[in-house]
Design a protein around this motif. Structure first.
Motif, PDB file in Angstrom:
ATOM      1  N   ALA A  27     -46.226 -28.313 -48.771  1.00 47.80           N
ATOM      2  CA  ALA A  27     -44.984 -27.543 -48.605  1.00 47.80           C
ATOM      3  C   ALA A  27     -45.077 -26.210 -49.355  1.00 47.80           C
ATOM      4  O   ALA A  27     -44.625 -25.167 -48.861  1.00 47.80           O
ATOM      5  CB  ALA A  27     -43.782 -28.349 -49.091  1.00 47.80           C
ATOM      6  N   SER A  94     -36.165 -23.065 -45.962  1.00 49.21           N
ATOM      7  CA  SER A  94     -37.327 -23.906 -45.644  1.00 49.21           C
ATOM      8  C   SER A  94     -38.471 -23.742 -46.636  1.00 49.21           C
ATOM      9  O   SER A  94     -39.416 -24.525 -46.610  1.00 49.21           O
ATOM     10  CB  SER A  94     -37.852 -23.563 -44.246  1.00 49.21           C
ATOM     11  OG  SER A  94     -36.976 -24.026 -43.246  1.00 49.21           O
ATOM     12  N   TYR A  95     -38.419 -22.710 -47.455  1.00 52.45           N
ATOM     13  CA  TYR A  95     -39.519 -22.446 -48.399  1.00 52.45           C
ATOM     14  C   TYR A  95     -39.159 -23.035 -49.757  1.00 52.45           C
ATOM     15  O   TYR A  95     -38.182 -22.627 -50.388  1.00 52.45           O
ATOM     16  CB  TYR A  95     -39.769 -20.944 -48.500  1.00 52.45           C
ATOM     17  CG  TYR A  95     -40.349 -20.337 -47.236  1.00 52.45           C
ATOM     18  CD1 TYR A  95     -41.569 -20.791 -46.733  1.00 52.45           C
ATOM     19  CD2 TYR A  95     -39.690 -19.316 -46.551  1.00 52.45           C
ATOM     20  CE1 TYR A  95     -42.109 -20.243 -45.577  1.00 52.45           C
ATOM     21  CE2 TYR A  95     -40.227 -18.764 -45.395  1.00 52.45           C
ATOM     22  CZ  TYR A  95     -41.434 -19.224 -44.916  1.00 52.45           C
ATOM     23  OH  TYR A  95     -41.972 -18.680 -43.769  1.00 52.45           O
ATOM     24  N   LEU A  96     -39.975 -23.999 -50.230  1.00 55.16           N
ATOM     25  CA  LEU A  96     -39.606 -24.757 -51.428  1.00 55.16           C
ATOM     26  C   LEU A  96     -39.426 -23.891 -52.662  1.00 55.16           C
ATOM     27  O   LEU A  96     -38.570 -24.171 -53.499  1.00 55.16           O
ATOM     28  CB  LEU A  96     -40.655 -25.844 -51.711  1.00 55.16           C
ATOM     29  CG  LEU A  96     -40.405 -27.221 -51.104  1.00 55.16           C
ATOM     30  CD1 LEU A  96     -41.337 -28.252 -51.714  1.00 55.16           C
ATOM     31  CD2 LEU A  96     -38.958 -27.684 -51.284  1.00 55.16           C
ATOM     32  N   SER A 109     -35.723 -29.592 -46.744  1.00 59.17           N
ATOM     33  CA  SER A 109     -36.232 -29.099 -48.032  1.00 59.17           C
ATOM     34  C   SER A 109     -35.543 -29.812 -49.197  1.00 59.17           C
ATOM     35  O   SER A 109     -36.182 -30.151 -50.203  1.00 59.17           O
ATOM     36  CB  SER A 109     -36.068 -27.584 -48.146  1.00 59.17           C
ATOM     37  OG  SER A 109     -34.709 -27.213 -48.098  1.00 59.17           O
ATOM     38  N   MET A 112     -37.067 -33.146 -49.613  1.00 60.67           N
ATOM     39  CA  MET A 112     -38.359 -33.117 -50.317  1.00 60.67           C
ATOM     40  C   MET A 112     -38.152 -33.060 -51.831  1.00 60.67           C
ATOM     41  O   MET A 112     -38.874 -33.720 -52.583  1.00 60.67           O
ATOM     42  CB  MET A 112     -39.209 -31.948 -49.825  1.00 60.67           C
ATOM     43  CG  MET A 112     -39.786 -32.185 -48.452  1.00 60.67           C
ATOM     44  SD  MET A 112     -41.104 -31.033 -47.999  1.00 60.67           S
ATOM     45  CE  MET A 112     -40.165 -29.584 -47.568  1.00 60.67           C
ATOM     46  N   HIS A 188     -45.787 -37.852 -44.215  1.00 56.58           N
ATOM     47  CA  HIS A 188     -45.808 -36.504 -44.800  1.00 56.58           C
ATOM     48  C   HIS A 188     -46.187 -35.472 -43.741  1.00 56.58           C
ATOM     49  O   HIS A 188     -45.601 -34.387 -43.685  1.00 56.58           O
ATOM     50  CB  HIS A 188     -46.810 -36.442 -45.953  1.00 56.58           C
ATOM     51  CG  HIS A 188     -46.338 -37.158 -47.181  1.00 56.58           C
ATOM     52  ND1 HIS A 188     -47.066 -37.219 -48.334  1.00 56.58           N
ATOM     53  CD2 HIS A 188     -45.184 -37.851 -47.430  1.00 56.58           C
ATOM     54  CE1 HIS A 188     -46.396 -37.908 -49.249  1.00 56.58           C
ATOM     55  NE2 HIS A 188     -45.261 -38.310 -48.715  1.00 56.58           N
ATOM     56  N   LEU A 192     -43.912 -32.205 -42.653  1.00 53.80           N
ATOM     57  CA  LEU A 192     -44.417 -30.823 -42.758  1.00 53.80           C
ATOM     58  C   LEU A 192     -44.385 -30.128 -41.400  1.00 53.80           C
ATOM     59  O   LEU A 192     -44.068 -28.938 -41.312  1.00 53.80           O
ATOM     60  CB  LEU A 192     -45.829 -30.840 -43.352  1.00 53.80           C
ATOM     61  CG  LEU A 192     -45.875 -31.341 -44.808  1.00 53.80           C
ATOM     62  CD1 LEU A 192     -47.270 -31.840 -45.168  1.00 53.80           C
ATOM     63  CD2 LEU A 192     -45.404 -30.261 -45.776  1.00 53.80           C
ATOM     64  N   VAL A 195     -40.880 -29.007 -40.824  1.00 55.07           N
ATOM     65  CA  VAL A 195     -40.600 -27.778 -41.582  1.00 55.07           C
ATOM     66  C   VAL A 195     -41.111 -26.558 -40.810  1.00 55.07           C
ATOM     67  O   VAL A 195     -40.402 -25.555 -40.646  1.00 55.07           O
ATOM     68  CB  VAL A 195     -41.271 -27.827 -42.976  1.00 55.07           C
ATOM     69  CG1 VAL A 195     -41.192 -26.469 -43.667  1.00 55.07           C
ATOM     70  CG2 VAL A 195     -40.631 -28.900 -43.852  1.00 55.07           C
TER      71      VAL A 195
END
Length: 281
Positions: A27, A94-96, A109, A112, A188, A192, A195
Motif C-alpha cells: 500500500a 486512497s494513499y496511506l 484505507s 487497512m 491482500h 490492493l 485500492v
C-alpha cells in the motif's frame, strides 16, 4: 533502532502467493508512485505507536469483540481517523501516507489502518471486499462480527448487510449462503487491486490519463493479464495517443476475455487504430 520497513519490488509481486503479499508495504509502494519522497518507516512507526499505546488495555481484555471495541475507540474517537464523507473521491483518501497525515480516508484505507493495528495486537481482523463499501470482519464465538471502518467501526447486522448488498445484486437480497460468501476474507492481493481500481476510477473521471494508466499498470504487476486492467490501460494509452501500447493491450484483452460484454466495442477501437496506422504510412 527498530528494523527498517522494506518495500517490495513491483516486479516480484506477481510471483508471490496471495498470503505472502505484504499489505502495508505494498500500500505504501502504491503511495510512493504519487509521493516519491515518502518515508515508509515513518508510517510504520505511527502504526506501531498506535498499537503500543493500546497494548496494555488489549492484553487485559479477553473477548475479541471487546478488544476490537477498544481499538476502534482509540482510532476513531481518540485519534480522530474518519471517513471522508465530504470529498469521497479525493485520491488522497486512497494513499496511506495521506490517511495517516490527515486522519481521513475511504473505507478501504481506513480498514487497512484498522487491520494493521489489530494484527499487531494479535487480533485477527480481516478485510471484506463487500460490494459498494469495503468492510472488516472478526471471528467471534458464534460466527463473525462485521464492522464498517468508514463509519467509526460500527458493527453491522445481517439485515443491514443484506440491504447494502441488494443494489449490487440486481435488487435481490442475498440468502444466508450468498451473504457468507460475500463476507469471505479478502486476500491482500484483492485488497490492493481494489485500492488501485478505485484510484484508476478517480483519475479516469478527472481525465488524468497518465495516472489512470499507471494504476492499471500496477494492477498488472499484481495479476499479469488481468482483463479489466489490460482494457483500462489500453484505453488510457489511447487517450494519451500512445497507439502502440493501446493496440497491444486491447489485443491482449480480447485474447484473455473474448466474450466480455464490451469485446465488440474494443474490436472497433482496434480497427480504428489500425486504420489510423495505415494512414500514417
Amino acid at each position: 533502532m527498530g528494523t527498517r520497513l522494506t518495500l517490495p519490488d513491483w516486479n516480484a509481486l506477481a510471483a508471490q502467493a496471495d498470503e505472502t503479499v505484504p499489505l502495508l508495504e505494498t500500500a505504501l509502494l502504491i503511495a510512493r508512485d504519487e509521493y516519491p519522497d515518502l518515508d515508509a518507516d515513518l508510517y510504520d512507526t505511527v502504526l506501531q505507536s498506535h498499537a503500543e499505546h493500546l497494548r496494555p488495555e488489549i492484553d487485559a481484555i479477553d473477548a475479541w469483540p471487546l478488544k476490537m471495541a477498544a481499538i476502534n475507540r482509540h482510532l476513531f474517537d481518540e485519534l480522530g481517523y474518519s471517513g471522508n464523507h465530504d470529498e469521497y473521491y479525493d485520491p488522497r483518501n486512497s494513499y496511506l501516507n495521506e490517511v495517516f497525515e490527515r486522519r481521513l480516508g475511504n473505507p478501504i484505507s481506513l480498514a487497512m489502518v484498522q487491520m494493521e493495528v489489530a494484527r499487531r495486537l494479535g487480533v485477527p481482523l480481516d478485510g471484506v471486499s463487500f460490494p459498494g463499501h469495503f468492510l472488516v470482519r472478526l471471528p467471534v464465538d458464534d460466527g463473525i462480527l462485521v464492522m464498517d471502518p468508514f463509519n467509526g467501526g460500527r458493527p453491522l447486522g445481517a439485515d443491514e448487510l443484506r440491504e447494502r448488498a441488494k443494489p449490487h445484486l440486481g435488487g435481490d437480497a442475498p440468502d444466508d449462503s450468498t451473504l457468507l460468501q460475500i463476507l469471505d476474507p479478502a486476500t491482500h492481493r484483492a485488497i490492493l487491486i481494489r485500492v488501485l481500481r478505485n484510484l484508476h476510477g478517480v483519475y479516469a473521471e478527472r481525465d488524468e490519463w497518465d495516472r489512470a494508466a499507471r494504476c492499471a499498470d500496477r494492477v498488472l504487476k499484481l495479476v499479469p493479464d488481468q482483463a479489466e486492467a489490460l482494457r483500462d490501460r489500453g484505453l488510457a494509452y489511447l487517450k494519451m495517443d500512445y497507439a502502440h501500447g493501446a493496440r497491444h493491450d486491447l489485443t491482449r484483452y480480447l485474447h484473455v476475455a473474448p466474450e466480455a460484454p464490451d469485446a465488440d466495442a474494443m474490436r472497433e477501437r482496434l480497427v480504428e487504430l489500425s486504420a489510423g496506422k495505415s494512414r500514417m504510412h
